[in-house]
Design a protein around this motif. Sequence first.
Motif, PDB file in Angstrom:
ATOM      1  N   ALA A   1      79.708 -49.589 106.689  1.00  0.00           N
ATOM      2  CA  ALA A   1      78.458 -49.717 107.465  1.00  0.00           C
ATOM      3  C   ALA A   1      78.114 -48.416 108.180  1.00  0.00           C
ATOM      4  O   ALA A   1      76.973 -48.203 108.579  1.00  0.00           O
ATOM      5  CB  ALA A   1      78.568 -50.860 108.464  1.00  0.00           C
ATOM      6  N   ASN A   2      79.104 -47.517 108.321  1.00  0.00           N
ATOM      7  CA  ASN A   2      78.818 -46.214 108.948  1.00  0.00           C
ATOM      8  C   ASN A   2      77.905 -45.363 108.080  1.00  0.00           C
ATOM      9  O   ASN A   2      77.398 -44.344 108.527  1.00  0.00           O
ATOM     10  CB  ASN A   2      80.123 -45.446 109.197  1.00  0.00           C
ATOM     11  N   MET A   3      77.738 -45.767 106.830  1.00  0.00           N
ATOM     12  CA  MET A   3      76.861 -44.996 105.933  1.00  0.00           C
ATOM     13  C   MET A   3      75.391 -45.382 106.085  1.00  0.00           C
ATOM     14  O   MET A   3      74.537 -44.869 105.365  1.00  0.00           O
ATOM     15  CB  MET A   3      77.309 -45.164 104.490  1.00  0.00           C
ATOM     16  N   GLN A  44      88.474 -38.527 114.390  1.00  0.00           N
ATOM     17  CA  GLN A  44      88.697 -39.327 115.595  1.00  0.00           C
ATOM     18  C   GLN A  44      87.442 -39.260 116.462  1.00  0.00           C
ATOM     19  O   GLN A  44      86.976 -38.175 116.797  1.00  0.00           O
ATOM     20  CB  GLN A  44      89.887 -38.788 116.382  1.00  0.00           C
ATOM     21  N   ARG A  45      86.934 -40.445 116.807  1.00  0.00           N
ATOM     22  CA  ARG A  45      85.726 -40.479 117.631  1.00  0.00           C
ATOM     23  C   ARG A  45      86.034 -41.038 119.007  1.00  0.00           C
ATOM     24  O   ARG A  45      86.704 -42.071 119.113  1.00  0.00           O
ATOM     25  CB  ARG A  45      84.651 -41.357 116.979  1.00  0.00           C
ATOM     26  N   THR A  46      85.551 -40.371 120.025  1.00  0.00           N
ATOM     27  CA  THR A  46      85.528 -40.947 121.360  1.00  0.00           C
ATOM     28  C   THR A  46      84.064 -41.205 121.698  1.00  0.00           C
ATOM     29  O   THR A  46      83.172 -40.517 121.198  1.00  0.00           O
ATOM     30  CB  THR A  46      86.148 -39.991 122.400  1.00  0.00           C
ATOM     31  N   LEU A  51      70.250 -40.329 115.479  1.00  0.00           N
ATOM     32  CA  LEU A  51      70.906 -41.277 114.568  1.00  0.00           C
ATOM     33  C   LEU A  51      71.858 -40.480 113.683  1.00  0.00           C
ATOM     34  O   LEU A  51      71.664 -39.286 113.473  1.00  0.00           O
ATOM     35  CB  LEU A  51      69.895 -42.010 113.687  1.00  0.00           C
ATOM     36  N   HIS A  52      72.861 -41.167 113.167  1.00  0.00           N
ATOM     37  CA  HIS A  52      73.795 -40.489 112.265  1.00  0.00           C
ATOM     38  C   HIS A  52      74.266 -41.454 111.202  1.00  0.00           C
ATOM     39  O   HIS A  52      74.147 -42.666 111.346  1.00  0.00           O
ATOM     40  CB  HIS A  52      74.976 -39.913 113.049  1.00  0.00           C
ATOM     41  N   LYS A  53      74.799 -40.892 110.120  1.00  0.00           N
ATOM     42  CA  LYS A  53      75.436 -41.720 109.097  1.00  0.00           C
ATOM     43  C   LYS A  53      76.497 -40.913 108.376  1.00  0.00           C
ATOM     44  O   LYS A  53      76.381 -39.690 108.223  1.00  0.00           O
ATOM     45  CB  LYS A  53      74.406 -42.276 108.123  1.00  0.00           C
ATOM     46  N   TRP A  57      72.099 -45.376 108.636  1.00  0.00           N
ATOM     47  CA  TRP A  57      71.667 -44.659 109.851  1.00  0.00           C
ATOM     48  C   TRP A  57      71.856 -45.566 111.061  1.00  0.00           C
ATOM     49  O   TRP A  57      71.368 -46.702 111.067  1.00  0.00           O
ATOM     50  CB  TRP A  57      70.183 -44.299 109.759  1.00  0.00           C
ATOM     51  N   HIS A  58      72.555 -45.066 112.074  1.00  0.00           N
ATOM     52  CA  HIS A  58      72.784 -45.898 113.258  1.00  0.00           C
ATOM     53  C   HIS A  58      73.019 -45.018 114.482  1.00  0.00           C
ATOM     54  O   HIS A  58      73.189 -43.808 114.373  1.00  0.00           O
ATOM     55  CB  HIS A  58      73.987 -46.831 113.039  1.00  0.00           C
ATOM     56  N   THR A  59      73.029 -45.679 115.623  1.00  0.00           N
ATOM     57  CA  THR A  59      73.446 -45.017 116.857  1.00  0.00           C
ATOM     58  C   THR A  59      74.606 -45.837 117.412  1.00  0.00           C
ATOM     59  O   THR A  59      74.547 -47.060 117.451  1.00  0.00           O
ATOM     60  CB  THR A  59      72.270 -44.856 117.852  1.00  0.00           C
ATOM     61  N   ASP A  60      75.703 -45.153 117.793  1.00  0.00           N
ATOM     62  CA  ASP A  60      76.916 -45.873 118.172  1.00  0.00           C
ATOM     63  C   ASP A  60      76.680 -46.747 119.399  1.00  0.00           C
ATOM     64  O   ASP A  60      76.107 -46.298 120.392  1.00  0.00           O
ATOM     65  CB  ASP A  60      78.051 -44.875 118.475  1.00  0.00           C
ATOM     66  N   SER A  61      77.163 -47.992 119.290  1.00  0.00           N
ATOM     67  CA  SER A  61      77.176 -48.904 120.446  1.00  0.00           C
ATOM     68  C   SER A  61      75.815 -49.384 120.908  1.00  0.00           C
ATOM     69  O   SER A  61      75.712 -49.900 122.017  1.00  0.00           O
ATOM     70  CB  SER A  61      77.883 -48.286 121.665  1.00  0.00           C
TER      71      SER A  61
END
Length: 286
Positions: free
Chosen positions: A103-105, A273-275, A257-259, A107-111
């Motif tokens: 699902a990270n593929m 690693q994402r914070t 947005l990112h993917k 376009w989304h914005t985290d959280s």
Amino acid sequence: MEIHPLHPTFGAEITGVDIGRPIDDDTFARIRQAFEEHALLLFRDQDLDDEKQVAFSERFGPLEKTFSQNPAGGTLFARQSNLDIKTGETIPIEDARMVYQRANMLWHTDSSFKRVPSLCSLLSARIVPPEGGNTDFADMRAAYDALPDATRQRLEGLAAEHSIAHSRAQVDPNLLSDYQKSIEAPPVKQLMVRANPVTGRKALFIGAHCSHVVGWPEEEGKRFVRHLMETAITPDICYSHQWREGDIVVWDNRSVLHKATPYDSKKYKRLMQRTTVAGDQPTVMQ
Ligand SMILES: [Fe+2]
């Protein structure tokens, strides 16, 4: 410290700073100002481990704990990897942990599925495949600026519903449990246009978690969101980041947005690693 723009509308590479070491307040204030202005910052050749990444991330604010289904769920890290967290072995493609990452593929914005959406994410490249696995970013301030006047007026004051159930359903409707959908992460409302509190610049706030417009007939709201997703994200507002080990990218989840993009996960290892830095308030009364 020097700031070099990466793209005509957003993003900057910052050189001359070792972010793995304590940073004085004046230097951090310049980094924070560059973040507000450019919305995405790249630091290269950084010698980061988890502890140093957390220390730098916390300069932006308190960190979120990640969603339970992430391979590092419940910790300060969202792990984007095809490597088993305990054994280091490659995880098979059909494993739920890999399906979840698919699902990270989108376009989304985290959280944005949280009542208080995040401020920013920091993604560091620890193991990088020799080809593939770019992360694409879209400047949603430029996307907003390019909208027809009538669309911008229509968006004024509108909120949309966001949920992790909606984004995950686009890859596998059975991925989340009822508990995760209704108790851990029930749908929330978010304003569709957000203004940066420092610069005043507005951004279109949509993405894969965003399903429909609150207060509109559901089908009409879904169509409108789909139309925006299909027309507002154009190549001229996108930057594709090709990772090198030692890179860390900080992006503003309020306006970018990112993917993820594919790589050969059978052949190559990848560990990112994402914070995620928490936001300070909801965008709209729930
Ligand atoms: Fe993400």
